[in-house]
Design a protein around this motif. Structure first.
Motif, PDB file in Angstrom:
ATOM      1  N   PRO A   1     -13.654   1.200  19.214  1.00  0.00           N
ATOM      2  CA  PRO A   1     -13.166   0.814  17.888  1.00  0.00           C
ATOM      3  C   PRO A   1     -11.809   1.413  17.573  1.00  0.00           C
ATOM      4  CG  PRO A   1     -14.951   2.427  17.719  1.00  0.00           C
ATOM      5  CD  PRO A   1     -14.880   2.003  19.153  1.00  0.00           C
ATOM      6  N   ALA A   2     -11.459   2.516  18.239  1.00  0.00           N
ATOM      7  CA  ALA A   2     -10.167   3.140  17.965  1.00  0.00           C
ATOM      8  C   ALA A   2      -9.005   2.248  18.375  1.00  0.00           C
ATOM      9  CB  ALA A   2     -10.082   4.483  18.697  1.00  0.00           C
ATOM     10  N   THR A   3      -9.274   1.331  19.319  1.00  0.00           N
ATOM     11  CA  THR A   3      -8.199   0.450  19.785  1.00  0.00           C
ATOM     12  C   THR A   3      -8.159  -0.860  19.008  1.00  0.00           C
ATOM     13  OG1 THR A   3      -9.565  -0.628  21.467  1.00  0.00           O
ATOM     14  CG2 THR A   3      -8.450   1.419  22.092  1.00  0.00           C
ATOM     15  N   GLN A   4      -9.115  -1.088  18.114  1.00  0.00           N
ATOM     16  CA  GLN A   4      -9.197  -2.355  17.403  1.00  0.00           C
ATOM     17  C   GLN A   4      -8.252  -2.390  16.208  1.00  0.00           C
ATOM     18  OE1 GLN A   4     -13.005  -3.739  16.146  1.00  0.00           O
ATOM     19  NE2 GLN A   4     -13.668  -4.263  18.201  1.00  0.00           N
ATOM     20  N   THR A   5      -7.596  -3.519  16.040  1.00  0.00           N
ATOM     21  CA  THR A   5      -6.825  -3.800  14.844  1.00  0.00           C
ATOM     22  C   THR A   5      -7.701  -4.639  13.908  1.00  0.00           C
ATOM     23  OG1 THR A   5      -5.982  -5.910  15.653  1.00  0.00           O
ATOM     24  CG2 THR A   5      -4.746  -3.920  16.286  1.00  0.00           C
ATOM     25  N   PRO A   6      -7.284  -4.837  12.647  1.00  0.00           N
ATOM     26  CA  PRO A   6      -8.047  -5.749  11.780  1.00  0.00           C
ATOM     27  C   PRO A   6      -8.190  -7.138  12.389  1.00  0.00           C
ATOM     28  CG  PRO A   6      -6.550  -4.426  10.470  1.00  0.00           C
ATOM     29  CD  PRO A   6      -6.224  -4.123  11.910  1.00  0.00           C
ATOM     30  N   PHE A   7      -7.168  -7.586  13.121  1.00  0.00           N
ATOM     31  CA  PHE A   7      -7.244  -8.887  13.792  1.00  0.00           C
ATOM     32  C   PHE A   7      -8.354  -8.888  14.832  1.00  0.00           C
ATOM     33  CE2 PHE A   7      -6.105 -11.911  17.114  1.00  0.00           C
ATOM     34  CZ  PHE A   7      -5.751 -13.043  16.388  1.00  0.00           C
ATOM     35  N   ASP A   8      -8.453  -7.813  15.633  1.00  0.00           N
ATOM     36  CA  ASP A   8      -9.515  -7.714  16.640  1.00  0.00           C
ATOM     37  C   ASP A   8     -10.892  -7.753  15.988  1.00  0.00           C
ATOM     38  OD1 ASP A   8      -7.959  -7.373  19.066  1.00  0.00           O
ATOM     39  OD2 ASP A   8      -7.450  -5.379  18.332  1.00  0.00           O
ATOM     40  N   ALA A   9     -11.063  -6.996  14.905  1.00  0.00           N
ATOM     41  CA  ALA A   9     -12.354  -6.965  14.220  1.00  0.00           C
ATOM     42  C   ALA A   9     -12.733  -8.346  13.691  1.00  0.00           C
ATOM     43  CB  ALA A   9     -12.310  -5.946  13.082  1.00  0.00           C
ATOM     44  N   SER A  10     -11.731  -9.070  13.178  1.00  0.00           N
ATOM     45  CA  SER A  10     -11.974 -10.426  12.694  1.00  0.00           C
ATOM     46  C   SER A  10     -12.385 -11.346  13.836  1.00  0.00           C
ATOM     47  CB  SER A  10     -10.718 -10.965  12.001  1.00  0.00           C
ATOM     48  OG  SER A  10     -10.898 -12.305  11.578  1.00  0.00           O
ATOM     49  N   GLU A  11     -11.747 -11.181  14.978  1.00  0.00           N
ATOM     50  CA  GLU A  11     -12.100 -11.999  16.143  1.00  0.00           C
ATOM     51  C   GLU A  11     -13.536 -11.743  16.586  1.00  0.00           C
ATOM     52  OE1 GLU A  11     -10.406 -14.327  18.264  1.00  0.00           O
ATOM     53  OE2 GLU A  11      -9.263 -14.543  16.420  1.00  0.00           O
ATOM     54  N   ARG A  12     -13.967 -10.479  16.547  1.00  0.00           N
ATOM     55  CA  ARG A  12     -15.343 -10.184  16.934  1.00  0.00           C
ATOM     56  C   ARG A  12     -16.316 -10.926  16.010  1.00  0.00           C
ATOM     57  NH1 ARG A  12     -12.395  -7.959  19.881  1.00  0.00           N
ATOM     58  NH2 ARG A  12     -12.524 -10.102  20.595  1.00  0.00           N
ATOM     59  N   ARG A  13     -16.016 -10.945  14.714  1.00  0.00           N
ATOM     60  CA  ARG A  13     -16.889 -11.651  13.772  1.00  0.00           C
ATOM     61  C   ARG A  13     -16.855 -13.158  14.028  1.00  0.00           C
ATOM     62  NH1 ARG A  13     -14.500  -7.776  10.272  1.00  0.00           N
ATOM     63  NH2 ARG A  13     -12.990  -9.302   9.485  1.00  0.00           N
TER      64      ARG A  13
ATOM     65  N   ALA B   1     -16.460  -5.791  27.866  1.00  0.00           N
ATOM     66  CA  ALA B   1     -15.274  -4.943  27.743  1.00  0.00           C
ATOM     67  C   ALA B   1     -14.212  -5.700  26.970  1.00  0.00           C
ATOM     68  CB  ALA B   1     -14.730  -4.541  29.115  1.00  0.00           C
ATOM     69  N   ALA B   2     -13.376  -4.962  26.238  1.00  0.00           N
ATOM     70  CA  ALA B   2     -12.356  -5.580  25.399  1.00  0.00           C
ATOM     71  C   ALA B   2     -10.991  -5.004  25.712  1.00  0.00           C
ATOM     72  CB  ALA B   2     -12.678  -5.367  23.921  1.00  0.00           C
ATOM     73  N   LEU B   3     -10.009  -5.890  25.797  1.00  0.00           N
ATOM     74  CA  LEU B   3      -8.625  -5.440  25.868  1.00  0.00           C
ATOM     75  C   LEU B   3      -8.247  -4.789  24.542  1.00  0.00           C
ATOM     76  CD1 LEU B   3      -7.142  -8.582  27.612  1.00  0.00           C
ATOM     77  CD2 LEU B   3      -7.172  -6.263  28.571  1.00  0.00           C
ATOM     78  N   PRO B   4      -7.387  -3.744  24.606  1.00  0.00           N
ATOM     79  CA  PRO B   4      -6.596  -3.273  25.749  1.00  0.00           C
ATOM     80  C   PRO B   4      -7.189  -2.066  26.472  1.00  0.00           C
ATOM     81  CG  PRO B   4      -5.701  -2.344  23.751  1.00  0.00           C
ATOM     82  CD  PRO B   4      -6.931  -3.132  23.348  1.00  0.00           C
TER      83      PRO B   4
ATOM     84  N   ARG C   1      -3.275  -6.772  19.906  1.00  0.00           N
ATOM     85  CA  ARG C   1      -2.095  -6.103  20.459  1.00  0.00           C
ATOM     86  C   ARG C   1      -1.775  -6.725  21.817  1.00  0.00           C
ATOM     87  NH1 ARG C   1      -3.939  -0.355  21.143  1.00  0.00           N
ATOM     88  NH2 ARG C   1      -1.783   0.041  21.719  1.00  0.00           N
ATOM     89  N   PRO C   2      -1.119  -7.889  21.820  1.00  0.00           N
ATOM     90  CA  PRO C   2      -0.866  -8.593  23.073  1.00  0.00           C
ATOM     91  C   PRO C   2      -0.081  -7.776  24.101  1.00  0.00           C
ATOM     92  CG  PRO C   2      -0.457 -10.037  21.201  1.00  0.00           C
ATOM     93  CD  PRO C   2      -0.676  -8.670  20.647  1.00  0.00           C
ATOM     94  N   ARG C   3       0.878  -6.991  23.648  1.00  0.00           N
ATOM     95  CA  ARG C   3       1.670  -6.212  24.599  1.00  0.00           C
ATOM     96  C   ARG C   3       0.829  -5.127  25.266  1.00  0.00           C
ATOM     97  NH1 ARG C   3       4.590  -7.856  20.427  1.00  0.00           N
ATOM     98  NH2 ARG C   3       6.584  -8.895  20.819  1.00  0.00           N
ATOM     99  N   ALA C   4      -0.013  -4.471  24.484  1.00  0.00           N
ATOM    100  CA  ALA C   4      -0.894  -3.456  25.047  1.00  0.00           C
ATOM    101  C   ALA C   4      -1.909  -4.101  25.986  1.00  0.00           C
ATOM    102  CB  ALA C   4      -1.610  -2.699  23.934  1.00  0.00           C
ATOM    103  N   ALA C   5      -2.404  -5.286  25.632  1.00  0.00           N
ATOM    104  CA  ALA C   5      -3.343  -5.995  26.495  1.00  0.00           C
ATOM    105  C   ALA C   5      -2.690  -6.348  27.821  1.00  0.00           C
ATOM    106  CB  ALA C   5      -3.840  -7.259  25.794  1.00  0.00           C
ATOM    107  N   LEU C   6      -1.459  -6.816  27.764  1.00  0.00           N
ATOM    108  CA  LEU C   6      -0.736  -7.172  28.984  1.00  0.00           C
ATOM    109  C   LEU C   6      -0.486  -5.941  29.854  1.00  0.00           C
ATOM    110  CD1 LEU C   6       0.666  -9.293  30.671  1.00  0.00           C
ATOM    111  CD2 LEU C   6       2.674  -9.075  29.194  1.00  0.00           C
TER     112      LEU C   6
ATOM    113  N   ALA D   1       9.165  -8.173  29.267  1.00  0.00           N
ATOM    114  CA  ALA D   1       9.323  -6.952  28.483  1.00  0.00           C
ATOM    115  C   ALA D   1       8.213  -5.947  28.761  1.00  0.00           C
ATOM    116  CB  ALA D   1       9.364  -7.290  26.987  1.00  0.00           C
ATOM    117  N   ALA D   2       7.116  -6.407  29.341  1.00  0.00           N
ATOM    118  CA  ALA D   2       6.014  -5.493  29.634  1.00  0.00           C
ATOM    119  C   ALA D   2       6.406  -4.471  30.686  1.00  0.00           C
ATOM    120  CB  ALA D   2       4.787  -6.289  30.099  1.00  0.00           C
ATOM    121  N   GLY D   3       7.410  -4.803  31.489  1.00  0.00           N
ATOM    122  CA  GLY D   3       7.844  -3.894  32.550  1.00  0.00           C
ATOM    123  C   GLY D   3       6.903  -3.967  33.743  1.00  0.00           C
ATOM    124  N   GLY D   4       7.463  -3.819  34.909  1.00  0.00           N
ATOM    125  CA  GLY D   4       6.643  -3.797  36.105  1.00  0.00           C
ATOM    126  C   GLY D   4       6.175  -5.150  36.576  1.00  0.00           C
TER     127      GLY D   4
END
Length: 289
Positions: free
Chosen positions: A11-23, A105-108, A131-136, A202-205
């Motif tokens: 849950p520490a990695t979840q944003t309000p958007f992530d929580a909404s998606e889970r619902r 399991a959930a990104l990121p 967090r698309p960048r963190a997920a990538l 921009a993700a690098g690597g």
């Protein structure tokens, strides 16, 4: 043999958007598979081609949903690990792809070591993370040097068929509920070919990044297309069902009226539609260390 393993979805990695998606997705695997799942499966062959999925490849299917990409990759002889953040989707994917190792399991935050996979795919998964960048970055971490990452998202502005449900909601005068947040502006990115490619760069690597548009006409019926939103599937389903059955029925009537412009001439079934959709497919290769 079916393998279903659990992992703590932090849950520490979840944003309000992530929580909404889970619902939005909780317990809706069957409703998704019966409608939107068929639509999303269209891009799977091209996605696997872009990732270079062949026999013997160890593949991660991130955000597997009901397992369409996992099944197709197994058919190619790949060794497949699949993850999803929704337990109902995990059960459905495990049933569809019994030879895959399916995990919750959930990104990121994925429960795999660095460089664990030869290739990674995510069919529309970036549309559903806060967090698309963190997920990538996490997908890059678990993919070995030289391995490919291939991802799809929906293009914006949406193609006419994809916009049908949103148009019906607006015609019915239904606002987006306050408990269905949009992606935070600082986490968003342009949903264009160049914008998606730049996200990967921009993700690098990641090298050799390229992005292309995939356009097709999705054949469905008014009844099938309405079934998912009426069952509360995805964000659009939460909007459709947010104000009770009377308002939901008002939206349905607008869907029926607006769908007439997509009627297939000489369709074999009543209410047969061809809905134009466009997705973006991006691929990059993890840099050698």
């Amino acid at each position: 043999m079916t393998h279903i393993e659990g992992a703590q979805v932090g849950p520490a990695t979840q944003t309000p958007f992530d929580a909404s998606e889970r619902r939005a997705w909780a317990g809706r695997a069957a409703a998704y598979a019966a409608g939107f799942g068929r639509l999303c499966a269209y891009t799977v062959p091209r996605l696997l081609d872009a990732a270079g999925v062949t026999a013997g490849i160890r593949l991660l299917d991130a955000g597997t949903g009901t397992g369409a990409a996992a099944v197709a990759a197994l058919d190619r002889g790949a060794e497949v690990v699949a993850v999803d953040a929704e337990p109902d989707m995990v059960r459905a994917a495990a049933a569809a792809a019994p030879e895959a190792a399916v995990r919750l399991a959930a990104l990121p935050q994925l429960p795999f070591p660095d460089g664990a996979f030869d290739a990674t795919v995510g069919n529309f998964v970036l549309n559903h993370v806060g967090r698309p960048r963190a997920a990538l970055a996490e997908l890059r971490r678990v993919t070995r040097p030289g391995g490919r990452i291939a991802l799809t998202i929906w293009a914006a502005p949406p193609a006419p068929g994809q916009a049908l449900l949103g148009r019906a909601v607006r015609a019915a005068g239904v606002p987006r509920p306050p408990d269905v947040p949009a992606l935070a502006p600082e986490d968003d990115f342009p949903r264009t070919a160049e914008g998606f490619a730049e996200l990967l760069r921009a993700a690098g690597g990641l090298g050799g990044v390229r992005c292309s548009a995939l356009s097709w006409g999705h054949r469905t019926t008014v009844e099938e297309w309405w079934r998912g939103p009426a069952a509360g599937v995805a964000t659009i389903g939460r909007v459709v069902t947010s104000q009770g059955p009377v308002v939901t029925e008002r939206i349905r009537r607008h869907v029926v009226a607006l769908a007439e412009e997509f009627a297939e001439p000489g369709g074999r079934r009543p209410g047969q539609l061809v809905l134009p959709h466009t997705a973006l497919l991006a691929v990059g290769r993890v840099a050698e260390r």
